[in-house]
Design a protein around this motif. Sequence first.
Motif, short mmCIF file in Angstrom:
data_model
loop_
_atom_site.label_atom_id
_atom_site.label_comp_id
_atom_site.label_asym_id
_atom_site.label_seq_id
_atom_site.Cartn_x
_atom_site.Cartn_y
_atom_site.Cartn_z
N LEU A 5 -54.78 5.57 54.42
CA LEU A 5 -54.00 4.48 54.99
C LEU A 5 -53.63 4.77 56.45
O LEU A 5 -53.74 3.90 57.31
CB LEU A 5 -52.74 4.24 54.16
N GLN A 6 -53.23 6.00 56.73
CA GLN A 6 -52.91 6.39 58.09
C GLN A 6 -54.13 6.27 59.00
O GLN A 6 -54.02 5.79 60.13
CB GLN A 6 -52.37 7.81 58.14
N THR A 7 -55.27 6.67 58.51
CA THR A 7 -56.51 6.59 59.29
C THR A 7 -56.87 5.14 59.57
O THR A 7 -57.25 4.78 60.68
CB THR A 7 -57.66 7.29 58.55
N GLY A 8 -56.71 4.29 58.58
CA GLY A 8 -57.02 2.88 58.75
C GLY A 8 -56.10 2.21 59.76
O GLY A 8 -56.54 1.41 60.60
N ILE A 9 -54.81 2.52 59.69
CA ILE A 9 -53.85 1.95 60.63
C ILE A 9 -54.15 2.43 62.04
O ILE A 9 -54.15 1.64 63.00
CB ILE A 9 -52.41 2.29 60.20
N ALA A 10 -54.42 3.72 62.19
CA ALA A 10 -54.73 4.27 63.52
C ALA A 10 -56.00 3.64 64.08
O ALA A 10 -56.06 3.28 65.26
CB ALA A 10 -54.86 5.78 63.44
N LEU A 11 -57.00 3.49 63.27
CA LEU A 11 -58.25 2.88 63.71
C LEU A 11 -58.03 1.41 64.10
O LEU A 11 -58.55 0.94 65.11
CB LEU A 11 -59.31 2.97 62.61
N GLY A 12 -57.23 0.72 63.34
CA GLY A 12 -56.91 -0.68 63.67
C GLY A 12 -56.19 -0.79 65.00
O GLY A 12 -56.48 -1.68 65.81
N LEU A 13 -55.24 0.10 65.27
CA LEU A 13 -54.53 0.09 66.55
C LEU A 13 -55.46 0.40 67.72
O LEU A 13 -55.35 -0.21 68.78
CB LEU A 13 -53.37 1.09 66.51
N VAL A 14 -56.37 1.32 67.52
CA VAL A 14 -57.33 1.66 68.57
C VAL A 14 -58.25 0.47 68.86
O VAL A 14 -58.52 0.15 70.01
CB VAL A 14 -58.15 2.92 68.19
N VAL A 15 -58.69 -0.21 67.83
CA VAL A 15 -59.55 -1.38 68.01
C VAL A 15 -58.79 -2.49 68.73
O VAL A 15 -59.33 -3.12 69.65
CB VAL A 15 -60.11 -1.87 66.65
N LEU A 16 -57.55 -2.74 68.35
CA LEU A 16 -56.75 -3.77 69.02
C LEU A 16 -56.53 -3.43 70.49
O LEU A 16 -56.64 -4.29 71.36
CB LEU A 16 -55.40 -3.93 68.32
N ALA A 17 -56.24 -2.17 70.79
CA ALA A 17 -56.03 -1.76 72.18
C ALA A 17 -57.32 -1.91 72.98
O ALA A 17 -57.30 -2.37 74.13
CB ALA A 17 -55.53 -0.32 72.23
N ALA A 18 -58.45 -1.52 72.40
CA ALA A 18 -59.72 -1.64 73.09
C ALA A 18 -60.07 -3.11 73.36
O ALA A 18 -60.55 -3.45 74.45
CB ALA A 18 -60.83 -0.97 72.28
N LEU A 19 -59.82 -3.98 72.39
CA LEU A 19 -60.09 -5.40 72.60
C LEU A 19 -59.19 -5.98 73.68
O LEU A 19 -59.64 -6.79 74.50
CB LEU A 19 -59.90 -6.17 71.28
N LEU A 22 -60.51 -4.74 77.06
CA LEU A 22 -61.77 -5.39 77.37
C LEU A 22 -61.55 -6.83 77.80
O LEU A 22 -62.13 -7.29 78.79
CB LEU A 22 -62.69 -5.35 76.15
N ARG A 23 -60.68 -7.53 77.11
CA ARG A 23 -60.38 -8.91 77.47
C ARG A 23 -59.73 -9.00 78.85
O ARG A 23 -60.06 -9.85 79.66
CB ARG A 23 -59.46 -9.54 76.43
N ALA A 24 -58.83 -8.09 79.13
CA ALA A 24 -58.16 -8.07 80.43
C ALA A 24 -59.15 -7.75 81.55
O ALA A 24 -59.05 -8.29 82.65
CB ALA A 24 -57.02 -7.07 80.42
N ALA A 25 -60.11 -6.89 81.29
CA ALA A 25 -61.09 -6.51 82.31
C ALA A 25 -62.08 -7.64 82.57
O ALA A 25 -62.54 -7.82 83.70
CB ALA A 25 -61.83 -5.25 81.88
N LEU A 26 -62.43 -8.40 81.55
CA LEU A 26 -63.44 -9.44 81.70
C LEU A 26 -62.85 -10.78 82.13
O LEU A 26 -63.59 -11.66 82.57
CB LEU A 26 -64.21 -9.62 80.39
#
Length: 54
Positions: A5-19, A22-26
């Motif tokens: 569960l901790q790994t899933g939450i951390a991965l979800g936060l990383v994906v949200l931050a990356a998106l 990316l949106r801000a850069a484009l």
Amino acid sequence: MSAELQTGIALGLVVLAALYLLRAALKKRKNPGCGSDCGAVSADVKKLRDRLTR
């Protein structure tokens, strides 16, 4: 809290931050800079710049 569960939450936060980054850069900026109404440039400098460009 389980490790999966901790790994899933951390991965979800990383994906949200990356998106978000990316949106801000484009995203196109409508008017980069201050345009013609910039408080950092005095009226005297604007007059000199206009005279030099002629």
